[in-house]
Design a protein around this motif. Structure first.
Motif, PDB file in Angstrom:
ATOM      1  N   GLY A 106     -13.986  15.762  -9.862  1.00 35.24           N
ATOM      2  CA  GLY A 106     -12.625  15.611 -11.064  1.00 35.24           C
ATOM      3  C   GLY A 106     -10.767  14.852  -9.597  1.00 35.24           C
ATOM      4  O   GLY A 106     -11.299  15.281  -9.244  1.00 35.24           O
ATOM      5  N   ALA A 107     -10.268  15.066 -10.887  1.00 31.75           N
ATOM      6  CA  ALA A 107      -8.848  14.831  -9.827  1.00 31.75           C
ATOM      7  C   ALA A 107      -8.259  15.218  -9.513  1.00 31.75           C
ATOM      8  O   ALA A 107      -7.367  15.739  -8.261  1.00 31.75           O
ATOM      9  CB  ALA A 107      -7.880  13.219 -10.610  1.00 31.75           C
ATOM     10  N   SER A 108      -8.583  17.073 -10.263  1.00 32.70           N
ATOM     11  CA  SER A 108      -7.696  17.904  -9.531  1.00 32.70           C
ATOM     12  C   SER A 108      -8.314  18.305  -8.381  1.00 32.70           C
ATOM     13  O   SER A 108      -7.382  18.771  -7.367  1.00 32.70           O
ATOM     14  CB  SER A 108      -7.613  18.739 -11.431  1.00 32.70           C
ATOM     15  OG  SER A 108      -6.732  18.967 -11.679  1.00 32.70           O
ATOM     16  N   LEU A 111      -7.228  16.022  -5.818  1.00 37.20           N
ATOM     17  CA  LEU A 111      -5.820  16.058  -5.489  1.00 37.20           C
ATOM     18  C   LEU A 111      -5.613  17.611  -4.877  1.00 37.20           C
ATOM     19  O   LEU A 111      -5.103  17.336  -3.898  1.00 37.20           O
ATOM     20  CB  LEU A 111      -4.859  16.555  -6.990  1.00 37.20           C
ATOM     21  CG  LEU A 111      -4.142  15.018  -7.157  1.00 37.20           C
ATOM     22  CD1 LEU A 111      -4.349  14.675  -8.857  1.00 37.20           C
ATOM     23  CD2 LEU A 111      -3.780  14.313  -6.467  1.00 37.20           C
ATOM     24  N   TYR A 131       3.636  15.428 -13.186  1.00 39.50           N
ATOM     25  CA  TYR A 131       1.953  16.269 -12.962  1.00 39.50           C
ATOM     26  C   TYR A 131       2.698  17.812 -12.225  1.00 39.50           C
ATOM     27  O   TYR A 131       2.313  17.276 -10.982  1.00 39.50           O
ATOM     28  CB  TYR A 131       0.765  15.397 -12.921  1.00 39.50           C
ATOM     29  CG  TYR A 131      -0.514  16.376 -12.849  1.00 39.50           C
ATOM     30  CD1 TYR A 131      -0.514  16.795 -14.174  1.00 39.50           C
ATOM     31  CD2 TYR A 131      -1.098  16.957 -11.968  1.00 39.50           C
ATOM     32  CE1 TYR A 131      -1.968  17.241 -14.458  1.00 39.50           C
ATOM     33  CE2 TYR A 131      -2.749  16.837 -12.678  1.00 39.50           C
ATOM     34  CZ  TYR A 131      -2.829  17.571 -13.368  1.00 39.50           C
ATOM     35  OH  TYR A 131      -4.300  18.251 -13.370  1.00 39.50           O
ATOM     36  N   TYR A 134       0.673  18.679  -8.235  1.00 36.96           N
ATOM     37  CA  TYR A 134       1.057  18.055  -7.381  1.00 36.96           C
ATOM     38  C   TYR A 134       1.805  19.339  -6.681  1.00 36.96           C
ATOM     39  O   TYR A 134       1.233  19.339  -5.411  1.00 36.96           O
ATOM     40  CB  TYR A 134       1.817  16.795  -7.213  1.00 36.96           C
ATOM     41  CG  TYR A 134       0.886  15.693  -8.320  1.00 36.96           C
ATOM     42  CD1 TYR A 134      -0.165  15.634  -8.368  1.00 36.96           C
ATOM     43  CD2 TYR A 134       2.407  15.059  -8.952  1.00 36.96           C
ATOM     44  CE1 TYR A 134      -0.589  14.254  -8.764  1.00 36.96           C
ATOM     45  CE2 TYR A 134       1.841  13.640  -9.431  1.00 36.96           C
ATOM     46  CZ  TYR A 134       0.580  13.741  -9.218  1.00 36.96           C
ATOM     47  OH  TYR A 134      -0.318  12.595 -10.265  1.00 36.96           O
ATOM     48  N   CYS A 176       2.313   8.112  -9.525  1.00 38.09           N
ATOM     49  CA  CYS A 176       1.071   8.704 -10.864  1.00 38.09           C
ATOM     50  C   CYS A 176       1.434   7.194 -11.617  1.00 38.09           C
ATOM     51  O   CYS A 176       2.303   7.337 -12.015  1.00 38.09           O
ATOM     52  CB  CYS A 176       1.038   9.475 -11.592  1.00 38.09           C
ATOM     53  SG  CYS A 176       0.598   9.955 -12.842  1.00 38.09           S
ATOM     54  N   ASN A 180       1.381  10.363 -16.239  1.00 42.75           N
ATOM     55  CA  ASN A 180       1.965  12.023 -16.247  1.00 42.75           C
ATOM     56  C   ASN A 180       3.081  12.497 -16.026  1.00 42.75           C
ATOM     57  O   ASN A 180       3.244  12.804 -15.521  1.00 42.75           O
ATOM     58  CB  ASN A 180       0.602  12.954 -16.630  1.00 42.75           C
ATOM     59  CG  ASN A 180       0.432  13.919 -17.874  1.00 42.75           C
ATOM     60  OD1 ASN A 180       2.144  14.097 -18.055  1.00 42.75           O
ATOM     61  ND2 ASN A 180      -0.411  15.046 -17.232  1.00 42.75           N
ATOM     62  N   ASP A 208      -3.117   7.883  -8.235  1.00 38.97           N
ATOM     63  CA  ASP A 208      -3.398   8.349  -8.855  1.00 38.97           C
ATOM     64  C   ASP A 208      -3.418   7.828 -10.173  1.00 38.97           C
ATOM     65  O   ASP A 208      -2.326   7.565 -10.859  1.00 38.97           O
ATOM     66  CB  ASP A 208      -1.867  10.379  -9.672  1.00 38.97           C
ATOM     67  CG  ASP A 208      -3.083  10.988 -10.403  1.00 38.97           C
ATOM     68  OD1 ASP A 208      -4.067  10.897 -11.529  1.00 38.97           O
ATOM     69  OD2 ASP A 208      -3.189  12.509 -10.611  1.00 38.97           O
ATOM     70  N   ALA A 210      -5.588   8.156 -12.869  1.00 36.07           N
ATOM     71  CA  ALA A 210      -6.480   8.990 -13.698  1.00 36.07           C
ATOM     72  C   ALA A 210      -6.162   8.196 -15.349  1.00 36.07           C
ATOM     73  O   ALA A 210      -7.304   8.359 -16.127  1.00 36.07           O
ATOM     74  CB  ALA A 210      -5.542  10.143 -14.518  1.00 36.07           C
ATOM     75  N   TYR A 211      -5.679   7.881 -15.795  1.00 39.67           N
ATOM     76  CA  TYR A 211      -4.944   7.134 -16.666  1.00 39.67           C
ATOM     77  C   TYR A 211      -5.251   5.241 -16.957  1.00 39.67           C
ATOM     78  O   TYR A 211      -4.441   4.627 -17.354  1.00 39.67           O
ATOM     79  CB  TYR A 211      -3.359   7.554 -17.479  1.00 39.67           C
ATOM     80  CG  TYR A 211      -3.722   8.994 -17.559  1.00 39.67           C
ATOM     81  CD1 TYR A 211      -3.840   9.329 -18.446  1.00 39.67           C
ATOM     82  CD2 TYR A 211      -2.708   9.967 -16.895  1.00 39.67           C
ATOM     83  CE1 TYR A 211      -4.833  10.928 -18.998  1.00 39.67           C
ATOM     84  CE2 TYR A 211      -2.698  10.624 -17.571  1.00 39.67           C
ATOM     85  CZ  TYR A 211      -3.506  11.759 -17.934  1.00 39.67           C
ATOM     86  OH  TYR A 211      -4.172  13.225 -18.060  1.00 39.67           O
ATOM     87  N   SER A 239     -10.343   9.755 -12.674  1.00 37.79           N
ATOM     88  CA  SER A 239     -10.882  10.611 -12.933  1.00 37.79           C
ATOM     89  C   SER A 239     -10.944  10.126 -14.483  1.00 37.79           C
ATOM     90  O   SER A 239     -11.623   8.939 -14.870  1.00 37.79           O
ATOM     91  CB  SER A 239      -9.610  11.702 -13.580  1.00 37.79           C
ATOM     92  OG  SER A 239     -10.447  12.034 -14.709  1.00 37.79           O
ATOM     93  N   SER A 241     -11.730  12.213 -16.624  1.00 36.79           N
ATOM     94  CA  SER A 241     -11.386  13.119 -18.048  1.00 36.79           C
ATOM     95  C   SER A 241     -11.105  11.873 -19.350  1.00 36.79           C
ATOM     96  O   SER A 241     -10.744  12.386 -20.321  1.00 36.79           O
ATOM     97  CB  SER A 241     -11.263  13.693 -17.489  1.00 36.79           C
ATOM     98  OG  SER A 241     -11.173  14.809 -16.472  1.00 36.79           O
ATOM     99  N   LYS A 242     -10.220  11.462 -18.967  1.00 33.22           N
ATOM    100  CA  LYS A 242      -9.675  10.342 -19.643  1.00 33.22           C
ATOM    101  C   LYS A 242      -9.905   9.016 -20.221  1.00 33.22           C
ATOM    102  O   LYS A 242     -10.165   9.368 -21.394  1.00 33.22           O
ATOM    103  CB  LYS A 242      -7.717  11.272 -19.785  1.00 33.22           C
ATOM    104  CG  LYS A 242      -6.897  11.842 -19.211  1.00 33.22           C
ATOM    105  CD  LYS A 242      -7.903  13.509 -20.187  1.00 33.22           C
ATOM    106  CE  LYS A 242      -7.051  14.503 -19.792  1.00 33.22           C
ATOM    107  NZ  LYS A 242      -5.680  14.872 -19.085  1.00 33.22           N
ATOM    108  N   ARG A 250     -16.646  17.072 -16.071  1.00 30.68           N
ATOM    109  CA  ARG A 250     -16.033  17.031 -14.214  1.00 30.68           C
ATOM    110  C   ARG A 250     -16.514  16.061 -13.564  1.00 30.68           C
ATOM    111  O   ARG A 250     -17.623  15.993 -12.933  1.00 30.68           O
ATOM    112  CB  ARG A 250     -16.875  18.539 -14.340  1.00 30.68           C
ATOM    113  CG  ARG A 250     -16.134  19.515 -14.701  1.00 30.68           C
ATOM    114  CD  ARG A 250     -14.403  19.282 -15.604  1.00 30.68           C
ATOM    115  NE  ARG A 250     -13.488  19.166 -14.267  1.00 30.68           N
ATOM    116  CZ  ARG A 250     -12.967  18.532 -14.045  1.00 30.68           C
ATOM    117  NH1 ARG A 250     -12.203  18.351 -15.070  1.00 30.68           N
ATOM    118  NH2 ARG A 250     -11.853  18.536 -13.225  1.00 30.68           N
TER     119      ARG A 250
END
Ligand code: PLP
Length: 399
Positions: A106-108, A111, A131, A134, A176, A180, A208, A210-211, A239, A241-242, A250
């Motif tokens: 996962g991205a978290s 990161l 976010y 970071y 990002c 976010n 990032d 993620a979206y 990621s 995730s979204k 994960r």
């Protein structure tokens, strides 16, 4: 000398989601008959798509048989998934090889871990509102952090000139996009400015994405590697995730080009060394599920879910349009970032919505000081609740 990492003592309490939860709990206890409309969550509400579920089941069955059983997985990711990720980029005309795509949990996680590759004395630039992870991950690592505030006048998309104006010159730059919490998305030209700046200064961009799957405007870049010159200055963290509802399952991936080098050291080779030391890979079953996301069927199905979220965003935007409130995001992102009405502060507006219409959002101030006076709505709730919340927002703010 201190035995614990003393930088943990410099972390500010992450009060944002705790404060929200406390306020909602108190209100709910005092008004047990009221239904809440949650537009604050960053978690998804739709289940995994069929293609992923089928692949996960197949993965479980594979583990039940001697001939298809997998023990430890390759630390950098299963070749079948790394190839699928590379293909995902190649289909968009982006030149990435399987060996440049690393599978993560996962991205978290990534990161936080990726900071390991940068010298202790490097500085980082974080564009705010941001976010929160970071800042916290870099505080833990004892890094010098430059906060670059941004605002409505630059569409919440700061440029290298804004950094120069603030006298900031950092070794690592966080970007990002789609953002976010603001939902703002860099254009190709906007990202090119950062890529040129990073190459000229020897900085490394941590991008990032993620979206990325929420971008619908074909002219906007989904990956920093769509930008000429990025292969010598950027790392991209992604990621599922979204994109595909993997928040609880994960899985993510990180792209590190083999051409990214600083001071004679190669980041791709360093990350191979890091992963082979610090992980034993991601679960075979989950990687099977992840690979299904990149099939034609998987892509079709995940976009059906994304469209449901995007429609929620549209409903929120329409309500704000009707009452004449400024916002950005929503179109190519799952977040709508609005200006609080009548000069209200972020938390004041939070209380106002909770008490009057039981709608819960996220105060912008929680994403950095310059987020004060702004508010984030998420589109990850149910369509029914989002519709009702939007109606309530419209009626309240019309007054
Ligand atoms: N990056 C951004 C910008 C996010 O908003 C999030 C989650 O909300 C993450 C990374 C973390 O994603 P993951 O679930 O893959 O850890």
């Amino acid at each position: 000398m201190s035995i614990p990492n003393k930088h943990y003592g410099e972390l500010k309490d992450s009060y944002l989601f705790f404060n929200i939860a406390q306020k909602v709990k108190k209100y709910q206890a005092e008004h047990p008959d009221k239904k809440m409309y949650r537009l604050g969550i960053g978690d998804v509400s739709l289940p995994l798509c069929d293609a992923v579920i089928k692949a996960l089941h197949q993965g479980v069955d594979d583990q039940a048989n001697k001939d298809s059983f997998h023990g430890y997985m390759p630390e950098c990711g299963a070749p079948f998934l790394r190839e699928k990720i590379a293909e995902y980029y190649n289909k968009r005309g982006v030149d990435i090889t399987a060996e440049e795509a690393f599978v993560s949990s996962g991205a978290s996680d990534e990161l936080g871990d990726i900071i390991d590759m940068f010298d202790r004395n490097t500085s980082v630039l974080i564009m705010e509102p941001a976010y929160p992870a970071y800042v916290d991950a870099n505080v833990m690592a004892g890094k010098k952090i430059y906060h670059l505030p941004t605002g409505r006048d630059e569409g919440f998309l700061p440029t290298p000139k804004s950094a120069e104006k603030e006298g900031i010159k950092a070794d690592v730059i966080y970007i990002c996009s789609p953002n976010n919490p603001t939902g703002a998305v860099y254009t190709k030209e906007g990202l090119k400015d950062w890529v040129d700046y990073a190459n000229a200064n020897g900085s490394v961009i941590l991008f990032d994405a993620a979206y990325e799957a929420f971008i619908e405007d074909p002219s906007l870049p989904k990956s920093i590697f769509e930008i000429e010159g990025a292969r010598t200055c950027a790392i991209e963290i992604c990621s599922l995730s979204k994109t595909a509802g993997f928040t609880g399952t994960r899985l993510g991936y990180t792209v590190i080009p083999k051409t990214l080098e600083r001071d004679g050291m190669n980041f791709n080779a360093m990350w191979v060394r890091n992963r082979t030391t610090k992980t034993n890979g991601v679960s075979y079953i989950i990687q099977r599920g992840g690979a299904a996301v990149f099939t034609d069927e998987g892509q079709k199905q995940i976009h059906e879910n994304i469209n449901i979220y995007k429609n929620n965003a549209k409903v929120i935007m329409q309500a704000l349009d009707e009452v004449g409130i400024w916002y950005c995001g929503g179109k190519n992102a799952p977040y709508v970032w609005m200006k609080c009405p009548n000069g209200m502060g972020s938390w004041e507006f939070f209380d106002y919505l909770l008490e009057n219409i039981q709608v819960i959002g996220t105060p912008g101030e929680g994403f950095g000081k310059c987020g004060e006076g702004y508010f984030r709505f998420s589109s990850f709730g149910s369509p029914e609740d989002t519709k009702e919340a939007a109606e309530r927002i419209k009626n309240l703010l019309k007054k």
